[in-house]
Each structure stands twice: as C-alpha cells, then as structure tokens.
Design a protein around this motif. Structure first.
Motif, PDB file in Angstrom:
ATOM      1  N   PHE A  46       0.834  -1.201   0.000  1.00  0.00           N
ATOM      2  CA  PHE A  46       0.000   0.000   0.000  1.00  0.00           C
ATOM      3  C   PHE A  46       0.872   1.255   0.000  1.00  0.00           C
ATOM      4  CE2 PHE A  46      -2.425   3.389   2.012  1.00  0.00           C
ATOM      5  CZ  PHE A  46      -3.644   3.309   1.352  1.00  0.00           C
ATOM      6  N   ILE A  47       1.931   1.253   0.808  1.00  0.00           N
ATOM      7  CA  ILE A  47       2.830   2.407   0.891  1.00  0.00           C
ATOM      8  C   ILE A  47       3.520   2.653  -0.443  1.00  0.00           C
ATOM      9  CG2 ILE A  47       4.972   3.253   1.944  1.00  0.00           C
ATOM     10  CD1 ILE A  47       4.067   1.717   4.513  1.00  0.00           C
ATOM     11  N   LEU A  48       4.113   1.609  -1.015  1.00  0.00           N
ATOM     12  CA  LEU A  48       4.839   1.776  -2.272  1.00  0.00           C
ATOM     13  C   LEU A  48       3.901   2.193  -3.404  1.00  0.00           C
ATOM     14  CD1 LEU A  48       7.390  -1.199  -2.215  1.00  0.00           C
ATOM     15  CD2 LEU A  48       7.654   1.124  -1.354  1.00  0.00           C
ATOM     16  N   SER A  49       2.722   1.590  -3.454  1.00  0.00           N
ATOM     17  CA  SER A  49       1.753   1.962  -4.489  1.00  0.00           C
ATOM     18  C   SER A  49       1.328   3.419  -4.334  1.00  0.00           C
ATOM     19  CB  SER A  49       0.526   1.051  -4.416  1.00  0.00           C
ATOM     20  OG  SER A  49       0.864  -0.290  -4.678  1.00  0.00           O
ATOM     21  N   SER A  50       1.150   3.851  -3.096  1.00  0.00           N
ATOM     22  CA  SER A  50       0.775   5.245  -2.846  1.00  0.00           C
ATOM     23  C   SER A  50       1.874   6.189  -3.300  1.00  0.00           C
ATOM     24  CB  SER A  50       0.487   5.459  -1.352  1.00  0.00           C
ATOM     25  OG  SER A  50      -0.616   4.689  -0.928  1.00  0.00           O
ATOM     26  N   TYR A  51       3.130   5.802  -3.071  1.00  0.00           N
ATOM     27  CA  TYR A  51       4.247   6.636  -3.516  1.00  0.00           C
ATOM     28  C   TYR A  51       4.286   6.737  -5.040  1.00  0.00           C
ATOM     29  CZ  TYR A  51       6.382   6.980   1.136  1.00  0.00           C
ATOM     30  OH  TYR A  51       6.647   7.270   2.447  1.00  0.00           O
ATOM     31  N   VAL A  52       4.076   5.612  -5.720  1.00  0.00           N
ATOM     32  CA  VAL A  52       4.088   5.634  -7.186  1.00  0.00           C
ATOM     33  C   VAL A  52       2.967   6.529  -7.709  1.00  0.00           C
ATOM     34  CG1 VAL A  52       3.752   4.241  -9.265  1.00  0.00           C
ATOM     35  CG2 VAL A  52       5.222   3.401  -7.427  1.00  0.00           C
ATOM     36  N   GLU A  53       1.784   6.415  -7.125  1.00  0.00           N
ATOM     37  CA  GLU A  53       0.663   7.264  -7.537  1.00  0.00           C
ATOM     38  C   GLU A  53       0.954   8.739  -7.287  1.00  0.00           C
ATOM     39  OE1 GLU A  53      -2.777   5.885  -5.493  1.00  0.00           O
ATOM     40  OE2 GLU A  53      -2.692   3.876  -6.371  1.00  0.00           O
ATOM     41  N   ALA A  54       1.805   9.016  -6.295  1.00  0.00           N
ATOM     42  CA  ALA A  54       2.144  10.402  -5.958  1.00  0.00           C
ATOM     43  C   ALA A  54       3.365  10.914  -6.716  1.00  0.00           C
ATOM     44  CB  ALA A  54       2.381  10.527  -4.453  1.00  0.00           C
ATOM     45  N   GLY A  55       3.932  10.083  -7.608  1.00  0.00           N
ATOM     46  CA  GLY A  55       5.027  10.561  -8.437  1.00  0.00           C
ATOM     47  C   GLY A  55       6.339   9.824  -8.314  1.00  0.00           C
ATOM     48  N   ALA A  56       6.405   8.778  -7.500  1.00  0.00           N
ATOM     49  CA  ALA A  56       7.650   8.018  -7.355  1.00  0.00           C
ATOM     50  C   ALA A  56       7.891   7.159  -8.594  1.00  0.00           C
ATOM     51  CB  ALA A  56       7.587   7.127  -6.118  1.00  0.00           C
ATOM     52  N   PRO A  57       9.146   6.856  -8.917  1.00  0.00           N
ATOM     53  CA  PRO A  57       9.429   5.970 -10.052  1.00  0.00           C
ATOM     54  C   PRO A  57       8.887   4.568  -9.791  1.00  0.00           C
ATOM     55  CG  PRO A  57      11.431   6.417  -8.792  1.00  0.00           C
ATOM     56  CD  PRO A  57      10.381   7.340  -8.263  1.00  0.00           C
ATOM     57  N   GLU A  58       8.349   3.927 -10.831  1.00  0.00           N
ATOM     58  CA  GLU A  58       7.726   2.609 -10.668  1.00  0.00           C
ATOM     59  C   GLU A  58       8.715   1.537 -10.243  1.00  0.00           C
ATOM     60  OE1 GLU A  58       5.274   1.321 -13.843  1.00  0.00           O
ATOM     61  OE2 GLU A  58       4.086   3.165 -13.911  1.00  0.00           O
ATOM     62  N   GLU A  59      10.007   1.784 -10.437  1.00  0.00           N
ATOM     63  CA  GLU A  59      11.004   0.776 -10.085  1.00  0.00           C
ATOM     64  C   GLU A  59      11.031   0.459  -8.596  1.00  0.00           C
ATOM     65  OE1 GLU A  59      15.042   3.368  -9.323  1.00  0.00           O
ATOM     66  OE2 GLU A  59      14.651   2.695 -11.356  1.00  0.00           O
ATOM     67  N   GLY A 118       2.220  15.186  -3.492  1.00  0.00           N
ATOM     68  CA  GLY A 118       1.216  14.317  -4.093  1.00  0.00           C
ATOM     69  C   GLY A 118       0.401  13.580  -3.051  1.00  0.00           C
ATOM     70  N   LEU A 119       1.060  13.125  -1.992  1.00  0.00           N
ATOM     71  CA  LEU A 119       0.346  12.452  -0.904  1.00  0.00           C
ATOM     72  C   LEU A 119      -0.595  13.419  -0.196  1.00  0.00           C
ATOM     73  CD1 LEU A 119       3.269  10.361   0.656  1.00  0.00           C
ATOM     74  CD2 LEU A 119       1.428   9.518  -0.803  1.00  0.00           C
ATOM     75  N   ARG A 120      -0.118  14.636   0.028  1.00  0.00           N
ATOM     76  CA  ARG A 120      -0.967  15.652   0.671  1.00  0.00           C
ATOM     77  C   ARG A 120      -2.242  15.872  -0.144  1.00  0.00           C
ATOM     78  NH1 ARG A 120       0.651  21.508  -0.392  1.00  0.00           N
ATOM     79  NH2 ARG A 120       2.703  20.802   0.279  1.00  0.00           N
ATOM     80  N   LYS A 121      -2.093  15.969  -1.467  1.00  0.00           N
ATOM     81  CA  LYS A 121      -3.242  16.182  -2.346  1.00  0.00           C
ATOM     82  C   LYS A 121      -4.262  15.050  -2.201  1.00  0.00           C
ATOM     83  CE  LYS A 121      -4.258  17.195  -7.229  1.00  0.00           C
ATOM     84  NZ  LYS A 121      -5.107  16.050  -7.590  1.00  0.00           N
ATOM     85  N   LYS A 122      -3.774  13.811  -2.161  1.00  0.00           N
ATOM     86  CA  LYS A 122      -4.673  12.662  -2.015  1.00  0.00           C
ATOM     87  C   LYS A 122      -5.411  12.712  -0.679  1.00  0.00           C
ATOM     88  CE  LYS A 122      -2.913   8.625  -3.101  1.00  0.00           C
ATOM     89  NZ  LYS A 122      -3.809   8.066  -4.129  1.00  0.00           N
ATOM     90  N   PHE A 123      -4.704  13.091   0.384  1.00  0.00           N
ATOM     91  CA  PHE A 123      -5.322  13.145   1.711  1.00  0.00           C
ATOM     92  C   PHE A 123      -6.387  14.240   1.767  1.00  0.00           C
ATOM     93  CE2 PHE A 123      -5.131  14.846   6.151  1.00  0.00           C
ATOM     94  CZ  PHE A 123      -5.746  13.766   6.772  1.00  0.00           C
ATOM     95  N   LEU A 124      -6.073  15.402   1.226  1.00  0.00           N
ATOM     96  CA  LEU A 124      -7.042  16.500   1.236  1.00  0.00           C
ATOM     97  C   LEU A 124      -8.259  16.164   0.380  1.00  0.00           C
ATOM     98  CD1 LEU A 124      -4.634  19.580   0.981  1.00  0.00           C
ATOM     99  CD2 LEU A 124      -5.770  18.684   3.023  1.00  0.00           C
ATOM    100  N   GLU A 125      -8.041  15.500  -0.745  1.00  0.00           N
ATOM    101  CA  GLU A 125      -9.162  15.107  -1.607  1.00  0.00           C
ATOM    102  C   GLU A 125     -10.062  14.082  -0.930  1.00  0.00           C
ATOM    103  OE1 GLU A 125      -7.116  15.796  -6.025  1.00  0.00           O
ATOM    104  OE2 GLU A 125      -7.198  13.786  -5.135  1.00  0.00           O
ATOM    105  N   SER A 126      -9.502  13.310  -0.002  1.00  0.00           N
ATOM    106  CA  SER A 126     -10.307  12.322   0.721  1.00  0.00           C
ATOM    107  C   SER A 126     -11.096  12.950   1.863  1.00  0.00           C
ATOM    108  CB  SER A 126      -9.409  11.206   1.264  1.00  0.00           C
ATOM    109  OG  SER A 126      -8.587  11.683   2.321  1.00  0.00           O
ATOM    110  N   GLY A 127     -10.902  14.260   2.080  1.00  0.00           N
ATOM    111  CA  GLY A 127     -11.647  14.963   3.124  1.00  0.00           C
ATOM    112  C   GLY A 127     -10.850  15.287   4.364  1.00  0.00           C
ATOM    113  N   GLY A 128      -9.574  14.902   4.391  1.00  0.00           N
ATOM    114  CA  GLY A 128      -8.739  15.182   5.553  1.00  0.00           C
ATOM    115  C   GLY A 128      -8.323  16.642   5.625  1.00  0.00           C
TER     116      GLY A 128
END
Length: 527
Positions: free
Chosen positions: A170-183, A203-213
């Motif tokens: 979950f952590i690694l996938s979240s990082y990739v979605e937020a802009g981390a290299p897929e490697e 990118g993580l901040r954006k996801k958290f705020l969009e979820s209502g946090g």
C-alpha cells in the motif's frame, strides 16, 4: 492467457529490448508481454558485475495446465469502515503520521494532521536559508516539517520488519501514484532521493485533502486534555484523551495518534508528565564518515564508472570481544552531509542523496550500538536518557560555537592523534568543518569501539581511513520506547496511540509507515 516466471542475468547497461530478445530466445513465444518482478545487482565479482532480474511473462501461448499462478496480484490492504462517526487527531506528518491519517480518513474517521513545521516547499526554503546564513528555524528544519525527517534523506525503502506485506504494498503503491518511479515496486534496494521526496509528499498531501482530511501546518502541539475513565465498579483504571491544545487552537478528538518522530524531546516530556509510560532501549550513536564517491566506486566495482548503475554502496559491520558492535548506517551514495539539528543549541549531522546519486561524495553514519544502562553503569530512567542525549548534542554545539561539524580524518580518529590533514580535505557539508579531537568528544567506550571498527573497515575497504569523520550522529533510532498495547494504544490509556520512530517501535520510511497503518487499522476495527 497464462503466466510464468523467468530469471536472467543481464549486463548493467541492458535495455528492455534485451529482455524481450532473451525471453523470445528461451521460450520461443511469438506473442507475449512481461513485467519486471525483482531486480538486484550482483557485485560479488568485480570482473562480472550484472543485474539479476526476475520477470513475469504473460502469453496466450502458455497452456493453462502448465501455467504458474498469476504472481502480479498485490496483497490487498483491507480498510474497515467506521460504524459510527469519530474524530481523530494525528500529530506529525512523517510516514507514520501520514499513513495513519490517510487510512483513518479512508475508513470514515474525520482526521486532522497537526504538523509543527511548514509545507515542503517552504520547508526547503527554510533549510536552505539555515545552511546559508546559520539562522535556525525551530519549527521548520531538517527534523520538522511536511514529510518528517525522511523528506531530506536518501529515501531508502528497505525494511527488516516482518509480516507487513500488505502495508508495504500500500505504501509503495501510494508513492508511485504520488510521483515516485515505478522501479520502487521491484528493486531489491529501492530509494526515492530527496528531490523526488519533495514532489511525492505534495502528491500524498493532495490525495489526503481530496479524501476529506485536513492538515494544519505551522501548528505546534502544546498539551493534551485528559480525563480518568471509571470501570463498572466506579474505579479509575484508565485515562481518556479528550482533545489537543495547539498553537492554532484547541481541537476535540475521539482518538489521538502521536507520530512526532524521535526528535520531539519536549513532546516526550509532556507525555511523561501526563502519565504515558516509557522505557529505555538500546540505540546507537557515532559520527558520519565521508569519502569521494569515485573512491567508493573503485573499491566496490574496480572502476570509477559502471554503465547502468548510479553509484556504489557499502554496508559494513564490525564486532570484537569485549567491545560494542559498530556498523555503518544510512549510507548515502553521491550524497551530502546536512546539519539535522532539531534545536538551536544542538549540533548533529545526517546524510541525504538525490535520486540520481550523482554528487561528488559518499557518506554514511558510523555508529556503535549500546545500552545506556551498561554505559553509565546504572539503571537509567527514560527522562534521564533524553537529558543525557540532549547534553551530548549540546556539547557539540558548544565546541563548534554553532553548526560547523567537529571533524578529523579517519586515520586521526583511529590513532587518537591530531594532525594537519583536515585542512586539505573538502566536504559536502555546507556549514563548514572545525578540526576536533572527535575521539575525545564521544563517551570513551563508544570512541574505542568506533576506532576498532574503523580499523576493521579499513581492512575490508583498503584506503577507507583516507576519508574524514565528522559531527555527531545521534538519530539512528530513539533512546526510549513507549509502553503500548497490541494495536499501538499507550498502556493505561483508552484512546492515545504512538506510532513510528518516535514510539521506539519502528525505524525507517517503510516500517514507520506500516506502523502508522496498523495503528489506524486497529482504531477502525475496534471502533
């Protein structure tokens, strides 16, 4: 459609077309696709350094009866949904704090992150100003601010923690979605780099705020409101947290998670005054060593440049009868040494690298692991441990009269003899160096162990003693550990939790993030 796994040895400068040709040659498939499942560098023989790559191949030509199971199915992280509304406050926006808050918010808990430092762009400006002018910002620095201390690091994503497969995925996938290299999903030793981390935390901040946090930057936790909880017999046997007092106002909470990192000494003292139980634990201190990266490349590869590989690394350990164990930690290839103090009157160092690891120098912590009880020859209370470490950090500041790093050559440290070599050496440490008898500035047992360890490292990497050793490395882990129940709840409390490095139960980006996730899941499951 069927799936099979294959492993290949490939030259360091391979390309995807090389993989495709090998698959076609070894399987005979005409139609197929593949993805890399694992990739590691085999550098045991300098004459034959190569990548070992495992791929998952899918093809309609693979018969179902001989096909292996599909291996690209990620282990899902199941997030329970709250049965009734609840509010949570998470203190700290590092990996433990962010992922705890994100999971709680996704589970239906109204969640606020309180972060004493600034958002990452303002934080980057603050640390740059600090290095250039020496003007220290007590709230926003290398220790405090969006993303936690790890934002300014090499961004290593390795972990020795067991049984965290779903959390890690979950952590690694979240990082990739937020802009981390897929490697990072398949490298044996993945890293993000401090430059990527600045993008990722936004990118993580954006996801958290969009979820209502909600996130409150530049907001310091000042105290917590507590009340006794009575059992069915009317006896007070636990304490409940009702809310938090902060520099931006007061907030009510049904759950409070402390994910402050291990530099927030004043917060630990406040929690102790509130009755939170801590115990001392073994930890490590030492200094940071630095060499030209080209020297490390030659030592590890036999050449200064290896096509397809960024920079050489090392991981060294040394043990001897009757002395403390010594090891290198948080090695930063092509990196820089930075002034990572959390307080204006202390002087400590750390290291970080950019993603490309293309800097002139390599650095690593060189530390000795120890028990403070054994070192001081008495039983040490948690508050005493904090005071002892704080005094040591302050002593380096007093010696330097600021943030220059006390420094000597490794050869001088080993021999306990000061020379003149330091004046001719350059370093990545921007505040500057101050010649010092470093071996006298550390406790004698620790200095002796590091001297012996460095001598051992010099036998393993010839010429290791030509580097320099500087500063105080005191943040490898916390000297204290909170006493907590399964699920992360502080013993004696009903709804106060501690997670991440500050809890003393995890260390590093992935294990701290996983700890935060597990605490959040425990809250969602039990509420």
């Amino acid at each position: 459609m069927g799936y099979i796994e294959k492993s290949f040895n490939l030259p360091t400068d391979y390309c995807d077309e090389d993989i495709r040709k090998i698959i076609q040659r070894e399987t005979g498939f005409g139609t197929f696709s593949f993805r890399i499942d694992h990739k590691s560098l085999d550098a045991r023989k300098k004459s034959d350094i190569h990548w070992v790559i495992r791929v998952v191949i899918s093809s309609p030509e693979i018969k179902s009866e001989i096909a292996s199971k599909q291996t690209d199915l990620a282990i899902p992280l199941k997030i329970p949904i709250l049965r009734k509304p609840a509010k949570a406050i998470v203190v700290g926006s590092g990996p433990a704090g962010f992922f705890a808050a994100y999971i709680l918010q996704k589970g239906g808990c109204e969640t606020i992150i309180i972060e004493r430092g600034s958002e990452v762009d303002e934080r980057a400006c603050a640390v740059k100003k600090f290095e250039q002018s020496g003007i220290f910002n007590p709230s926003t620095n290398y220790a405090f601010g969006e993303g936690g201390a790890g934002t300014f690091s090499d961004g290593k994503l390795t972990s020795r923690s067991k049984h965290i497969s779903a959390e890690k995925q979950f952590i690694l996938s979240s990082y990739v979605e937020a802009g981390a290299p897929e490697e990072i999903m398949y490298m044996a030793h993945p890293h993000l780099g401090s430059d990527n981390l600045k993008v990722i935390v936004k990118g993580l901040r954006k996801k958290f705020l969009e979820s209502g946090g909600k996130i409150l930057f530049d907001t310091c936790l000042e105290n917590i409101e507590t009340a006794p909880v009575k059992n069915i017999n009317g006896c007070e046997n636990k304490v409940s947290v009702k809310g938090a007092f902060t520099s931006s106002g007061d907030y009510e909470a049904d759950h409070l998670i402390m994910a402050t990192g291990h530099s927030a000494f004043e917060t630990f003292r406040m929690l102790m005054n509130k009755g939170v139980l801590f115990r001392t634990k073994n930890f490590a201190i030492g200094c940071r060593v630095e060499h030209p990266q080209r020297f490390i490349n030659r030592a590890q590869w036999g050449k200064e440049v290896l096509a397809g590989v960024k920079a050489a690394e090392y991981r060294l350990t040394s043990r001897g009868d009757g002395r403390l164990p010594v090891y290198t930690f948080c090695m930063c290839p092509g990196g820089v040494v930075v002034p990572s103090t959390a307080y204006s009157n202390s002087n400590i160092v750390n290291g970080m690298s950019r993603y490309l690891r293309n800097g002139e120098f390599a650095n690593a912590a060189c530390v000795a692991g120890f028990s403070l009880d054994n070192l001081l020859k008495k039983e040490v209370e948690p508050l005493e441990a904090l005071d002892w470490l704080e005094n040591l950090e302050n002593s380096f500041y007093t010696f330097s009269g600021g943030y220059k790093a006390p420094c000597c050559t490794i050869r001088e440290f080993i021999s306990s003899k000061a020379g003149k070599g330091i004046k001719t050496l350059s370093s990545s440490y921007s505040p500057g160096l101050k010649p010092a008898p470093l071996w006298e500035m550390l406790p004698s047992d620790i200095s002796y162990a590091i001297q012996m360890g460095l001598g051992d490292f010099n036998r393993k990497i010839k010429g290791f003693d030509t580097g320099i050793i500087m500063g105080l490395e005191s943040k490898t882990s916390s000297p204290i550990q909170v006493v907590r129940e399964k699920g992360g709840c502080c013993t004696g409390f009903e709804n106060l939790y501690m997670a991440g490095e500050g809890s003393g139960h995890s260390g590093g980006i992935v294990s701290s993030g996983a700890d935060g996730i597990r605490v959040a899941l425990s809250i969602l499951t039990s509420s």
